[in-house]
Design a protein around this motif. Sequence first.
Motif, PDB file in Angstrom:
ATOM      1  N   ALA A 288     -88.652  65.479  -5.673  1.00 15.46           N
ATOM      2  CA  ALA A 288     -88.601  66.792  -5.754  1.00 15.46           C
ATOM      3  C   ALA A 288     -88.905  67.260  -4.190  1.00 15.46           C
ATOM      4  O   ALA A 288     -88.387  68.269  -3.667  1.00 15.46           O
ATOM      5  N   ALA A 289     -89.647  66.368  -3.426  1.00 13.31           N
ATOM      6  CA  ALA A 289     -89.815  66.755  -1.975  1.00 13.31           C
ATOM      7  C   ALA A 289     -88.464  66.279  -1.159  1.00 13.31           C
ATOM      8  O   ALA A 289     -88.367  66.946  -0.034  1.00 13.31           O
ATOM      9  N   ARG A 290     -87.696  65.299  -1.566  1.00 11.32           N
ATOM     10  CA  ARG A 290     -86.350  65.236  -0.981  1.00 11.32           C
ATOM     11  C   ARG A 290     -85.339  64.979  -2.088  1.00 11.32           C
ATOM     12  O   ARG A 290     -84.739  64.059  -2.135  1.00 11.32           O
ATOM     13  N   PRO A 291     -84.888  66.033  -2.734  1.00 15.58           N
ATOM     14  CA  PRO A 291     -83.939  65.921  -3.819  1.00 15.58           C
ATOM     15  C   PRO A 291     -82.488  65.238  -3.187  1.00 15.58           C
ATOM     16  O   PRO A 291     -81.725  64.551  -4.010  1.00 15.58           O
ATOM     17  N   GLN A 292     -82.313  65.682  -1.945  1.00 11.36           N
ATOM     18  CA  GLN A 292     -80.924  65.239  -1.553  1.00 11.36           C
ATOM     19  C   GLN A 292     -80.661  63.581  -1.321  1.00 11.36           C
ATOM     20  O   GLN A 292     -79.638  63.149  -0.878  1.00 11.36           O
ATOM     21  N   ALA A 293     -82.037  62.806  -1.409  1.00  9.61           N
ATOM     22  CA  ALA A 293     -82.086  61.346  -1.232  1.00  9.61           C
ATOM     23  C   ALA A 293     -81.539  60.640  -2.233  1.00  9.61           C
ATOM     24  O   ALA A 293     -80.694  59.765  -2.396  1.00  9.61           O
ATOM     25  N   LEU A 294     -81.518  61.507  -3.670  1.00  7.30           N
ATOM     26  CA  LEU A 294     -80.658  60.851  -4.911  1.00  7.30           C
ATOM     27  C   LEU A 294     -79.191  60.960  -4.818  1.00  7.30           C
ATOM     28  O   LEU A 294     -78.939  62.358  -4.740  1.00  7.30           O
ATOM     29  N   LEU A 295     -78.425  60.057  -4.684  1.00  7.61           N
ATOM     30  CA  LEU A 295     -77.028  60.419  -4.601  1.00  7.61           C
ATOM     31  C   LEU A 295     -76.071  60.373  -5.879  1.00  7.61           C
ATOM     32  O   LEU A 295     -75.406  61.339  -6.013  1.00  7.61           O
ATOM     33  N   TYR A 296     -76.315  59.721  -6.608  1.00  3.28           N
ATOM     34  CA  TYR A 296     -75.809  59.859  -8.100  1.00  3.28           C
ATOM     35  C   TYR A 296     -76.534  59.086  -8.944  1.00  3.28           C
ATOM     36  O   TYR A 296     -77.376  58.088  -8.509  1.00  3.28           O
ATOM     37  N   LEU A 297     -76.359  59.137 -10.183  1.00  2.22           N
ATOM     38  CA  LEU A 297     -76.870  58.472 -11.435  1.00  2.22           C
ATOM     39  C   LEU A 297     -75.837  57.473 -12.026  1.00  2.22           C
ATOM     40  O   LEU A 297     -74.766  58.252 -12.756  1.00  2.22           O
ATOM     41  N   GLU A 298     -75.888  56.411 -11.891  1.00  2.00           N
ATOM     42  CA  GLU A 298     -74.801  55.415 -12.336  1.00  2.00           C
ATOM     43  C   GLU A 298     -74.894  54.961 -13.855  1.00  2.00           C
ATOM     44  O   GLU A 298     -75.966  54.280 -14.155  1.00  2.00           O
ATOM     45  N   GLN A 299     -74.101  54.966 -14.781  1.00  2.00           N
ATOM     46  CA  GLN A 299     -73.660  54.692 -16.021  1.00  2.00           C
ATOM     47  C   GLN A 299     -74.967  54.489 -16.799  1.00  2.00           C
ATOM     48  O   GLN A 299     -75.516  53.459 -17.234  1.00  2.00           O
ATOM     49  N   PRO A 300     -75.715  55.493 -17.080  1.00  2.00           N
ATOM     50  CA  PRO A 300     -76.979  55.435 -17.866  1.00  2.00           C
ATOM     51  C   PRO A 300     -76.757  55.552 -19.393  1.00  2.00           C
ATOM     52  O   PRO A 300     -77.432  54.864 -20.194  1.00  2.00           O
ATOM     53  N   LEU A 301     -75.555  55.856 -19.896  1.00  2.00           N
ATOM     54  CA  LEU A 301     -75.165  55.552 -21.393  1.00  2.00           C
ATOM     55  C   LEU A 301     -74.291  54.515 -21.664  1.00  2.00           C
ATOM     56  O   LEU A 301     -73.741  54.025 -20.835  1.00  2.00           O
ATOM     57  N   PRO A 302     -74.344  54.003 -22.894  1.00  2.00           N
ATOM     58  CA  PRO A 302     -73.415  52.898 -23.293  1.00  2.00           C
ATOM     59  C   PRO A 302     -72.036  53.328 -23.177  1.00  2.00           C
ATOM     60  O   PRO A 302     -71.771  54.486 -23.242  1.00  2.00           O
ATOM     61  N   ARG A 303     -71.159  52.429 -22.605  1.00  2.00           N
ATOM     62  CA  ARG A 303     -69.664  52.874 -22.495  1.00  2.00           C
ATOM     63  C   ARG A 303     -69.192  53.559 -23.502  1.00  2.00           C
ATOM     64  O   ARG A 303     -68.459  54.529 -23.562  1.00  2.00           O
ATOM     65  N   ASP A 304     -69.506  53.087 -25.004  1.00  2.00           N
ATOM     66  CA  ASP A 304     -68.902  53.697 -26.174  1.00  2.00           C
ATOM     67  C   ASP A 304     -69.411  55.203 -26.324  1.00  2.00           C
ATOM     68  O   ASP A 304     -69.102  55.686 -27.260  1.00  2.00           O
ATOM     69  N   ALA A 305     -70.645  55.335 -25.681  1.00  2.00           N
ATOM     70  CA  ALA A 305     -71.290  56.889 -26.028  1.00  2.00           C
ATOM     71  C   ALA A 305     -70.946  57.974 -24.770  1.00  2.00           C
ATOM     72  O   ALA A 305     -71.762  59.014 -24.662  1.00  2.00           O
ATOM     73  N   SER A 306     -70.128  57.158 -24.022  1.00  2.64           N
ATOM     74  CA  SER A 306     -70.171  58.073 -22.492  1.00  2.64           C
ATOM     75  C   SER A 306     -69.246  59.169 -22.697  1.00  2.64           C
ATOM     76  O   SER A 306     -69.133  60.104 -21.591  1.00  2.64           O
ATOM     77  N   MET A 307     -68.370  59.327 -23.691  1.00  2.00           N
ATOM     78  CA  MET A 307     -67.559  60.586 -23.661  1.00  2.00           C
ATOM     79  C   MET A 307     -68.042  61.620 -24.556  1.00  2.00           C
ATOM     80  O   MET A 307     -67.367  62.484 -25.449  1.00  2.00           O
ATOM     81  N   ASP A 308     -69.508  61.823 -24.751  1.00  2.00           N
ATOM     82  CA  ASP A 308     -70.146  62.725 -25.503  1.00  2.00           C
ATOM     83  C   ASP A 308     -69.858  64.189 -24.840  1.00  2.00           C
ATOM     84  O   ASP A 308     -70.169  64.254 -23.575  1.00  2.00           O
ATOM     85  N   ALA A 309     -69.368  65.087 -25.546  1.00  2.00           N
ATOM     86  CA  ALA A 309     -69.073  66.295 -25.089  1.00  2.00           C
ATOM     87  C   ALA A 309     -70.355  67.365 -24.388  1.00  2.00           C
ATOM     88  O   ALA A 309     -69.810  67.973 -23.699  1.00  2.00           O
ATOM     89  N   SER A 310     -71.393  66.753 -24.842  1.00  2.00           N
ATOM     90  CA  SER A 310     -72.513  67.730 -24.523  1.00  2.00           C
ATOM     91  C   SER A 310     -73.022  67.282 -23.149  1.00  2.00           C
ATOM     92  O   SER A 310     -73.481  68.030 -22.198  1.00  2.00           O
ATOM     93  N   LEU A 311     -72.331  66.204 -22.636  1.00  2.00           N
ATOM     94  CA  LEU A 311     -72.617  65.793 -21.223  1.00  2.00           C
ATOM     95  C   LEU A 311     -72.171  66.875 -19.998  1.00  2.00           C
ATOM     96  O   LEU A 311     -72.705  66.806 -18.997  1.00  2.00           O
TER      97      LEU A 311
END
Length: 482
Positions: A288-311
Amino acid sequence: MPAFQSSASAPPVRVLAIDCGVRPMQLRLPFKFGASTLTRCPQLFVRATVDCGALGTTLGWAAEMMVPRWFDKRVGPSQSDNVLDLQRAVEAASTAYMGGASTTAFGLFARHYVDLMALGASRGATALSAAYGQAVLDRAVLDALCRASQLSASAAFRCNLVGMDDTPLTQDLRGWNWRAWLEGLSPASNLHARHTVGMLDALEGDTEDATGLPTSLPAVVRRYGHRFFKIKLGGDPEVDLARLDAVLATLDAVAPGHRFTLDGNEQYADAHALRALCEGLRALPRLAARPQALLYLEQPLPRDASMDASLIELDAPAPLLLDEADGTLDAFPTGRTHGWLGVSSKACKGLYKAVINRARCDQWNLSGGGLAGRCFMSAEDLTCQAGLAVQQDLALASLLGLRHCERNGHHYVDGFGDAPAAEQAAFAAAHPDLYDTSAGRPRLAIRRGLLAIDSLARPGFAHAADPDFDSLQPLSQASILV
């Protein structure tokens, strides 16, 4: 040799022979990613003899690790099964590439992509495993073509030596001006090395092992001066957030102002579990003190569950990036409609896939397309080893204009491992900017967090020295080297 003229059409290529061998690689430290821990692994080497028409016939090389439990994370197959799938993909692609009439380098890939992917699927292989053979062979073919034309890989792409054009494989890019876009690529002259913080890595102390290489995170930063980091997650929000807080505490102390990415390695079971992680990330005081430090979140979900419409409605603190779910050429366009804004470049997933996805990012960002957020590409590592593998992967990241790339192979293997001394010396002499020999053996040189890569911009695909092919074991031995 005659030089290729940029005004000419792309030269035809015909693969005359393909030789493969493997080298066992022993890790000096265990590398835990997701639910798997890697301690040893075979490295594949490919040598292709390629007829480049009027430019002559020459050899091209490529190398890549055959990492179990990444291309295929299913519970049933063993590590040896995983490597055997990769071996079969290489063998199938070799058979396909040595048949048929001459075509362009890109045309060779496009001609066989559908059939080779279908063959892999029919054998029960994952999409990533099925694509592995072409991913490695295409680099060897490009290397031969660049050597024959006396061009570097970046120069070859910018004058479209490979012959990229419209193909039924990429209907979304129909009408894309490949020649103009390729001419506009601006390769980087150096790259920030993004250090991978594994789940077993020590976070305290300034420690080294018997080789003099760092074993703790503070020692890594002291030695290499990293400014970018990639932090592995395990799939349990509570455990991951506590570990992340500890990692960030160390980084805030030893690398103030750092930037970082998070890699879920498919360990979060579904969108509900991912939501819990995102809520925890937003509440983490250090982030929270440096939110810009986080660039992206890589592949947290299984590949077969990655196309969940709720994302698409996920309130993530950083954009999502496809990695393992990017198994096919159409995965990124599909993922984009489900909330994924980024995609990784990895040489093991395919040279042409990376270039195509980079073009997609530019096309979508220019057109808008009605979806929120800028699309982007990252450079990720699959324990790329010193020599051919790391050099070709770095050259690809540079070609795509990426400014930082995950590097972890040099941290988990000491230099060139058990490669013959003459091979190590040849690479170090040919690429003195990329290797440090002060310890008596060549190791990847990272200075102030940067990799100097000027020596990769020579004729060929990023190398002016060749592996010792006679030192390799037969490809058939790969599955017993895990």
